[in-house]
Structures are given as C-alpha cells and as structure tokens.
Design an enzyme around this catalytic site. Structure first.
Site, PDB file in Angstrom:
ATOM      1  N   GLU A   1      46.283  33.047  22.063  1.00 34.46           N
ATOM      2  CA  GLU A   1      46.039  32.773  20.653  1.00 34.46           C
ATOM      3  C   GLU A   1      45.356  33.962  19.962  1.00 34.46           C
ATOM      4  O   GLU A   1      44.787  34.831  20.644  1.00 34.46           O
ATOM      5  CB  GLU A   1      45.136  31.534  20.533  1.00 34.46           C
ATOM      6  CG  GLU A   1      45.744  30.254  21.104  1.00 34.46           C
ATOM      7  CD  GLU A   1      46.830  29.652  20.227  1.00 34.46           C
ATOM      8  OE1 GLU A   1      47.509  30.391  19.472  1.00 34.46           O
ATOM      9  OE2 GLU A   1      47.016  28.423  20.306  1.00 34.46           O
TER      10      GLU A   1
ATOM     11  N   HIS B   1      51.180  34.130  18.490  1.00 30.21           N
ATOM     12  CA  HIS B   1      50.822  34.070  19.911  1.00 30.21           C
ATOM     13  C   HIS B   1      52.045  34.327  20.790  1.00 30.21           C
ATOM     14  O   HIS B   1      53.181  34.092  20.395  1.00 30.21           O
ATOM     15  CB  HIS B   1      50.099  32.765  20.282  1.00 30.21           C
ATOM     16  CG  HIS B   1      50.922  31.525  20.334  1.00 30.21           C
ATOM     17  ND1 HIS B   1      50.470  30.318  19.830  1.00 30.21           N
ATOM     18  CD2 HIS B   1      52.141  31.263  20.856  1.00 30.21           C
ATOM     19  CE1 HIS B   1      51.373  29.395  20.047  1.00 30.21           C
ATOM     20  NE2 HIS B   1      52.402  29.931  20.662  1.00 30.21           N
TER      21      HIS B   1
ATOM     22  N   ASN C   1      51.720  31.697  14.701  1.00 28.54           N
ATOM     23  CA  ASN C   1      50.492  32.473  14.447  1.00 28.54           C
ATOM     24  C   ASN C   1      50.472  33.797  15.216  1.00 28.54           C
ATOM     25  O   ASN C   1      49.444  34.450  15.309  1.00 28.54           O
ATOM     26  CB  ASN C   1      49.246  31.640  14.772  1.00 28.54           C
ATOM     27  CG  ASN C   1      49.140  31.288  16.248  1.00 28.54           C
ATOM     28  OD1 ASN C   1      49.986  31.697  17.055  1.00 28.54           O
ATOM     29  ND2 ASN C   1      48.124  30.529  16.614  1.00 28.54           N
TER      30      ASN C   1
ATOM     31  N   ASP D   1      53.139  29.687  30.993  1.00 31.43           N
ATOM     32  CA  ASP D   1      51.999  28.841  30.649  1.00 31.43           C
ATOM     33  C   ASP D   1      52.278  27.368  30.920  1.00 31.43           C
ATOM     34  O   ASP D   1      53.426  26.968  31.161  1.00 31.43           O
ATOM     35  CB  ASP D   1      51.614  29.053  29.177  1.00 31.43           C
ATOM     36  CG  ASP D   1      52.822  28.996  28.224  1.00 31.43           C
ATOM     37  OD1 ASP D   1      53.906  28.559  28.646  1.00 31.43           O
ATOM     38  OD2 ASP D   1      52.671  29.399  27.068  1.00 31.43           O
TER      39      ASP D   1
END
Ligand code: GLP
Length: 235
Positions: A135, A130, A128, A62
């Site tokens: 996400e 990811h 979280n 990414d």
C-alpha cells in the site's frame, strides 16, 4: 520501462500471453503470479493453451490474513479455481492466510522466495497504485510482510465479498524488494479506474506514496495498458 498501449483488454491479454509463453519457451522456471480480475483472462488463455508448466514453479504475491485456502474469497482458492486445478505446475506457493502467526508465515514465505528466484513477475495494479498488497507508504526495502489494508483497497475489493465488512483488514504480501528482485516484470492495467495510478507509475516521481512507481527503477518492466488506463499518460 516499456509501455504498450493496446486498443482493447483482449489485445492486451493476447500480448501478455505471448510474453509469458515466450518466457516459458525460453526456459523461465519460476513465475510470480497475481490475483484480481485483471489476470483472469490471461489464466484462461494459459489453461486453454498447450504450454507445459509441469517444470514451472509459481509463487503468488499475496493472501488475505484470516482466510484459509478453502475460503472462496481467498487468493489460494482463486488460483486453484482459475489455474492450478486446470493446469499442472511443478509446485505453486502462496502465503498461508490461516497461519496462527502471520508475521512468522511472512518470514517463511520470504525464505521460500529466496529459494525460488522469480524469472517473470505478473502484476496487476491497485487503484491507489499498490502492487501485490504494498500500500502507499510501504518502504521500497520491505520484503514479505503483514500489511494493514488501506480503506480504499478494502472498498475496491469489497466487490468480491457480500459486504465490505467481510473484507479482511490485513494481508501477507511479497514486499517491493521481492518484486524488484524478479528478473522481469509484466504489469497489466485496464480501464479508467486505473488511469491515475498508471500516470503516477509512469510519469510521476518515484515515491512511496505510489508504490508501483518503484518499477521505474527496474531494468526490465513491460507495462500493458488499454487506452482508458493510459488516458492521463503524457510521456
Ligand atoms: C488486489 C491484489 C492486487 C491486484 C489488485 C487489482 O488488491 N492484491 O495484486 O493487482 O487487487 O485488482 P483488479 O485486477 O481486480 O483491479
């Protein structure tokens, strides 16, 4: 899913290094690589090693939208700093954060991934849940795409920037389908901050609410966590 609970981060990195070295010596030609603080000591070990990557292609997960490769907080800069400027690879790819049309860049990168099937994908884990920048709520079928970063991710990643306001709001990320297409996966998570996500990934239902849980459906995943990150795991 194979789980190794190690007593220190150092032990976890040594194990990860051995797995990566075995993959390279076993003929792996394409690596998927991650950024974040977690893999830094792994890259340092690779740099110090005599492993030869001159026939290996690396594809990163990414990049932040809006950050060019020379921006110190870009993932391109990070990878050049920790690995590529120190260890020659045949080629290394990362989405171009400065592309005029990020959606088109995502498409281009996805095509590049089709041409370079990943043998071993290294992953960190967001607090979280990811992976890459997929996400919570991301469809499992997504390929490389532009994502709006979750407020919790912007807050977590603000430690790398002067101000939280400087953290880009979007990124281009490999999708969960790309990650699932890799032949094998090596996920690293260390520290208490990852405990909830680790529990969900391993013990929880497979759910879009916790993207890393999709890895339960992959046939070759090795998760390396320290005791702090594993503290909630019951299985
Ligand atoms: C970022 C990256 C992820 C990484 C995560 C965790 O959000 N996009 O690929 O896994 O951070 O980072 P760290 O290893 O610093 O906890």
């Amino acid at each position: 899913m194979k789980l190794s609970i190690v007593s220190s981060q150092e032990e976890g990195i040594t194990l990860a290094y051995q797995m990566l070295a075995d993959a390279i010596l076993g003929g792996a030609k394409t690596l998927g690589l991650a950024t974040g603080a977690t893999p830094i000591p792994l890259y340092q070990k690779l740099v110090a090693s005599d492993l030869d990557f001159s026939d290996v292609v690396a594809c990163n997960l990414d990049e932040y939208v809006g950050l060019a490769a020379h921006h110190p907080q870009s993932y391109a800069f990070f990878m050049a700093h920790y690995l590529f400027s120190r260890k020659p690879f045949k080629a290394h790819y990362i989405p171009n954060g400065a592309a005029a049309i990020p959606q088109e860049e995502a498409k281009r990168y996805d095509e590049l991934l089709q041409e370079n099937p990943i043998d071993l994908q290294v992953l960190g884990l967001g607090e979280n849940g990811h992976i890459g920048f997929n996400e919570p709520g991301t469809l499992f079928e997504e390929t490389t795409h532009v994502v709006n970063l979750a407020p919790s991710t912007i807050a977590a990643n603000s430690r790398f920037f002067d101000n939280e306001a400087d953290v880009p709001k979007q990124a281009i990320t490999m999708g969960l389908a790309n990650i699932m297409a890799s032949q094998s996966v090596l996920l690293l998570a260390f520290g208490a901050k990852k405990a909830k996500a680790v529990k969900g990934m391993i013990d929880g239902n497979v759910t879009q609410a916790l993207p890393a849980s999709v890895l339960q459906r992959h046939s070759s995943v090795h998760v390396i966590v320290d005791q702090e990150a594993a503290v909630l795991v019951t299985q």
